[in-house]
Design an enzyme around this catalytic site. Structure first.
Site, PDB file in Angstrom:
ATOM      1  N   HIS A 166       0.873  -1.190   0.000  1.00  0.00           N
ATOM      2  CA  HIS A 166       0.000   0.000   0.000  1.00  0.00           C
ATOM      3  C   HIS A 166       0.903   1.232   0.000  1.00  0.00           C
ATOM      4  O   HIS A 166       1.958   1.221   0.663  1.00  0.00           O
ATOM      5  CB  HIS A 166      -0.856   0.065   1.278  1.00  0.00           C
ATOM      6  CG  HIS A 166      -2.071  -0.807   1.279  1.00  0.00           C
ATOM      7  ND1 HIS A 166      -2.489  -1.482   2.409  1.00  0.00           N
ATOM      8  CD2 HIS A 166      -2.981  -1.083   0.309  1.00  0.00           C
ATOM      9  CE1 HIS A 166      -3.601  -2.151   2.128  1.00  0.00           C
ATOM     10  NE2 HIS A 166      -3.912  -1.932   0.869  1.00  0.00           N
ATOM     11  N   CYS A 260      -2.232   2.832   9.173  1.00  0.00           N
ATOM     12  CA  CYS A 260      -3.228   1.852   8.695  1.00  0.00           C
ATOM     13  C   CYS A 260      -4.394   1.722   9.658  1.00  0.00           C
ATOM     14  O   CYS A 260      -5.493   1.344   9.261  1.00  0.00           O
ATOM     15  CB  CYS A 260      -2.610   0.466   8.561  1.00  0.00           C
ATOM     16  SG  CYS A 260      -1.173   0.354   7.540  1.00  0.00           S
TER      17      CYS A 260
END
Ligand code: ARG
Length: 276
Positions: A166, A260
């Site tokens: 990511h 996150c």
């Protein structure tokens, strides 16, 4: 105008390593649930001390990665571009995030069928420019569609190392024109594009990138990371930021860390949005 940062988190009641969808995850290396709860509460308290308001998404059994709210959607003003996860293990999170965001006043937008997009994990505003990670999770077509929905310039950045799957694992905007990044996660083109649009880049070493140094939560000039990133913290201090470390070892086992575990509901870089 100063705004109270508003962050969405999800308690780790049902968190664990139940499948393997990135190189950090191994079912034979379980997270310690009690320690995870402690680390998560400490992160939440720290963000509240720094002035953030934290809202909660209710945890659900069988969705261990729901704690990683950064992936729920990308928020732009009152628009929420909902995630569609590449791995079916996480797709069950989508209706829950859709419901929470709709009930909380967001205009939830879905991308067309077949397009993968993992929310603020892969789409980060740096000023008015959308830095958009693609290939491992989100796809490049989704990122172009997201750019159109929010009428913003998109800089697509191909992610080339599966450990940094990511964009928020290898890049963190701090302010318009300023970001942290780990060069090894990008190809030459991506590095050149980043240098072009972000004049001040703070480089993270491979060791500290491995401790999720880039996965930082930014609250004004405060920057919160996992512990184990001393060089980045020195560099942040030198650049005028105030770094904070909080241990998040149990979440690293799933391939996640501070950023996150959070979703900025007022937008990551609200100050940089057009018309503000
Ligand atoms: N286990 C999760 C996954 O692989 C971790 C997600 C981390 N989130 C993030 N925004 N980088 O999808």
């Amino acid at each position: 105008m100063s705004i109270t940062p508003h962050i969405l988190m999800c308690p780790p009641d049902f968190y664990g390593i139940e499948y393997e969808i990135n190189p950090w995850m191994s079912r034979s290396r379980q997270a310690d649930r009690e320690l995870a709860k402690q680390q998560w509460s400490d992160l939440k308290s720290l963000l509240e001390q720094l002035g953030a308001k934290v809202s909660l998404l209710a945890p659900v059994a069988g969705l261990p990665d729901l704690v990683f709210t950064a992936n729920a959607a990308m928020i732009y003003r009152q628009q929420a571009i909902l995630a569609h996860f590449r791995h079916e293990q996480r797709q069950g999170e989508e209706p829950l995030c859709d419901r929470w965001l709709s009930e909380n006043g967001f205009n939830v937008q879905r991308l067309p069928d077949g397009r993968y997009f993992e929310g603020a994990g892969d789409a980060l505003f740096c000023g008015e420019t959308l830095l958009a990670g693609y290939r491992i999770r989100s796809d490049i077509h989704s990122q172009q569609l997201v750019g159109k929905l929010v009428d913003s310039r998109v800089i697509p950045l191909e992610l080339v190392d599966t450990h940094y799957y990511h964009l928020d694992t290898c890049c963190c905007p701090l302010a318009p024109g300023v970001a942290i990044y780990f060069p090894g996660a990008f190809d030459d083109y991506g590095r050149a594009a980043l240098r072009e649009v972000v004049p001040k880049l703070i480089e993270v070493s491979a060791d500290e990138a491995h401790s999720f140094a880039c996965n930082a939560v930014v609250v004004g000039t405060h920057v919160v990371t996992n512990s184990g990133c001393p060089q980045l913290h020195r560099d942040l201090t030198a650049a005028g930021y105030t770094p904070h470390a909080t241990p998040l070892s149990e979440f690293v086992k799933a391939g996640g860390s501070a950023k996150c575990l959070t979703l900025r509901l007022d937008g990551e870089e609200a100050a940089g949005w057009k018309g503000n």
